[in-house]
Design an enzyme around this catalytic site. Structure first.
Site, PDB file in Angstrom:
ATOM      1  N   CYS A  75      -6.541   0.059  -6.738  1.00 24.84           N
ATOM      2  CA  CYS A  75      -7.301   0.942  -7.627  1.00 24.84           C
ATOM      3  C   CYS A  75      -7.140   2.402  -7.196  1.00 24.84           C
ATOM      4  CB  CYS A  75      -8.755   0.477  -7.711  1.00 24.84           C
ATOM      5  SG  CYS A  75      -9.643   1.129  -9.145  1.00 24.84           S
ATOM      6  N   HIS A 162      -8.287  -5.516  -8.736  1.00 20.43           N
ATOM      7  CA  HIS A 162      -8.877  -5.899  -7.453  1.00 20.43           C
ATOM      8  C   HIS A 162      -8.594  -7.369  -7.157  1.00 20.43           C
ATOM      9  CE1 HIS A 162     -11.210  -2.237  -6.590  1.00 20.43           C
ATOM     10  NE2 HIS A 162     -11.169  -2.097  -7.899  1.00 20.43           N
ATOM     11  N   GLU A 164      -9.283  -8.967  -4.508  1.00 18.27           N
ATOM     12  CA  GLU A 164     -10.297  -9.519  -3.600  1.00 18.27           C
ATOM     13  C   GLU A 164     -11.522 -10.097  -4.283  1.00 18.27           C
ATOM     14  OE1 GLU A 164     -11.202  -5.213  -4.282  1.00 18.27           O
ATOM     15  OE2 GLU A 164      -9.387  -6.346  -3.856  1.00 18.27           O
TER      16      GLU A 164
END
Length: 184
Positions: A75, A162, A164
């Site tokens: 990001c 993202h 994660e």
């Protein structure tokens, strides 16, 4: 073997990046984005530039891109990479976090093993609008034409999404791929 560092850019998911790598048994440290580049060069084998609210709060992250270490930008980390290497970043039309279907256009080493389309979780408050010279477009979506880029010669990679978070399908694969790149 030296650990990988996750650079904390004050984003809400930086601790999740750290946790995702730990859960994969990858040695990792979370560091402030003001850590001197000499310390980073001496202590880590790879760098993950985490997300954050604004490029103005990215500390000395751009300096880490001169170290010759593998770098993965997530990001805001992607925006730092694009800005440093002559790409463009602008406000996105879609704004905050949400689900996006990404089309993988090039299964480069960072995206190895993924199918052609994957659902991910991303913020498009800001996004890359011009791929830096020497970089390859890896992925795009209907929301953003530049979802992922790479410069394999420099071992520098960036994702708008993202990996994660649980909303991203098989996000751990990105971190496993990055770990493999850092071991080369």
């Amino acid at each position: 073997m030296l650990p990988i560092c996750v650079v904390n850019n004050y984003g809400q998911f930086n601790h999740l990046i750290h946790r995702a790598l730990r859960d994969l048994d990858i040695d990792v440290m979370l560091i402030p984005n003001t850590t001197p580049k000499e310390e980073v060069a001496a202590a880590y084998r790879g760098i993950i530039l985490g997300g954050g609210p604004a490029i103005e709060r990215a500390g000395v992250c751009a300096e880490y891109l001169d170290l010759g270490l593998p770098v993965l930008g997530i990001c805001l980390g992607l925006h730092i990479i694009a800005s440093k290497f002559g790409g463009g970043v602008h406000p996105g039309k879609s704004g905050g976090y949400g689900s996006v279907e990404v089309t993988i256009r090039d299964h480069d080493d960072i995206l190895a093993g993924y199918p052609e389309k994957i659902p991910v979780w991303a913020s498009h408050a800001d996004e890359v609008c011009r791929v830096p010279d020497g970089f390859t477009l890896l992925a795009s979506s209907g929301i953003c034409g530049i979802e992922a880029v790479a410069c394999p010669e420099k071992r520098v990679y960036g994702l708008q999404w993202h990996p994660e978070v649980s909303h991203t399908v098989d996000g751990k694969r990105v971190y496993e791929n990055f770990d493999a790149i850092c071991r080369e």
